[in-house]
Design an enzyme around this catalytic site. Structure first.
Site, PDB file in Angstrom:
ATOM      1  N   HIS A   1      -0.494  53.175  45.826  1.00 40.60           N
ATOM      2  CA  HIS A   1       0.248  53.106  44.572  1.00 40.60           C
ATOM      3  C   HIS A   1      -0.694  52.956  43.390  1.00 40.60           C
ATOM      4  CE1 HIS A   1       4.297  51.781  46.552  1.00 40.60           C
ATOM      5  NE2 HIS A   1       3.795  52.886  47.071  1.00 40.60           N
TER       6      HIS A   1
ATOM      7  N   CYS B   1       2.852  45.955  45.810  1.00 43.30           N
ATOM      8  CA  CYS B   1       2.036  45.864  44.594  1.00 43.30           C
ATOM      9  C   CYS B   1       2.231  44.523  43.894  1.00 43.30           C
ATOM     10  CB  CYS B   1       2.348  47.021  43.655  1.00 43.30           C
ATOM     11  SG  CYS B   1       1.733  48.597  44.283  1.00 43.30           S
TER      12      CYS B   1
ATOM     13  N   CYS C   1       6.505  47.617  43.200  1.00 42.89           N
ATOM     14  CA  CYS C   1       7.176  47.407  44.485  1.00 42.89           C
ATOM     15  C   CYS C   1       6.723  46.045  45.041  1.00 42.89           C
ATOM     16  CB  CYS C   1       6.808  48.525  45.456  1.00 42.89           C
ATOM     17  SG  CYS C   1       5.081  48.472  46.010  1.00 42.89           S
TER      18      CYS C   1
ATOM     19  N   GLU D   1      -0.711  50.842  40.857  1.00 49.61           N
ATOM     20  CA  GLU D   1      -1.154  49.464  40.606  1.00 49.61           C
ATOM     21  C   GLU D   1      -2.233  49.069  41.606  1.00 49.61           C
ATOM     22  OE1 GLU D   1       3.446  49.477  40.058  1.00 49.61           O
ATOM     23  OE2 GLU D   1       1.957  50.506  41.291  1.00 49.61           O
TER      24      GLU D   1
END
Length: 161
Positions: free
Chosen positions: A90, A121, A118, A92
């Site tokens: 992801h 993260c 999410c 992040e």
């Protein structure tokens, strides 16, 4: 004459706030995302200086998602399902990992991300020492992540552009 020019310039050029400026950059970073399902960008800022960027896609050294590198993303499984099979990192996560890779601390930083984090993260953000999260669009964030940020006293702010 100079005053008239200053007034005209002020009307024609509305200077963005720092939040708007950094979120616009995060949106630009998202264009590098190689995931075929969603492009997300994130930047980490410290003292109004960008210290790291990240976008979503497969890990370094692997075939990009948009080149068939992630079988889950190229399959017909529904959004939000079989996430354990996804090879993509992801945005992040990549922003935090890139800072570590280059020896840059994110402690005390603010992360700007185009989508709300999410659960995975969220855990990384909390453990990294980031002190604020600013996001633009809602990701199917469950109530657990919002509660985690609240309990950890990390502001989670939506910035609508």
């Amino acid at each position: 004459m100079v005053e008239i020019m200053k007034k005209q310039l002020a009307k024609s050029h509305a200077r963005p706030s720092f939040d708007e400026y950094f979120m616009d950059i995060a949106k630009s970073v998202s264009a590098r995302g190689s995931c075929i399902r969603r492009q997300v960008g994130a930047i980490i800022v410290k003292d109004r200086r960008i210290i790291s960027t990240g976008y979503n896609g497969t890990p370094r050294g692997l075939k990009n998602c948009d080149e068939g590198g992630c079988q889950r993303c190229s399959s017909s499984v529904g959004r939000g399902t079989h996430l354990g099979e996804c090879l993509c990192s992801h945005a992040e996560e990549n922003a935090i990992v890139q800072a570590a890779y280059h020896g840059t601390s994110v402690k005390g930083g603010v992360i700007y991300t185009t989508n709300s984090p999410c659960l995975f993260c969220t855990k990384m953000i909390l453990n990294s020492g980031i002190i604020e999260v600013v996001y633009n669009a809602e990701y199917p964030m469950n109530t657990v992540t919002a509660k985690m940020f609240k309990q950890a006293q990390i502001p989670l702010r939506k910035l609508q552009l």
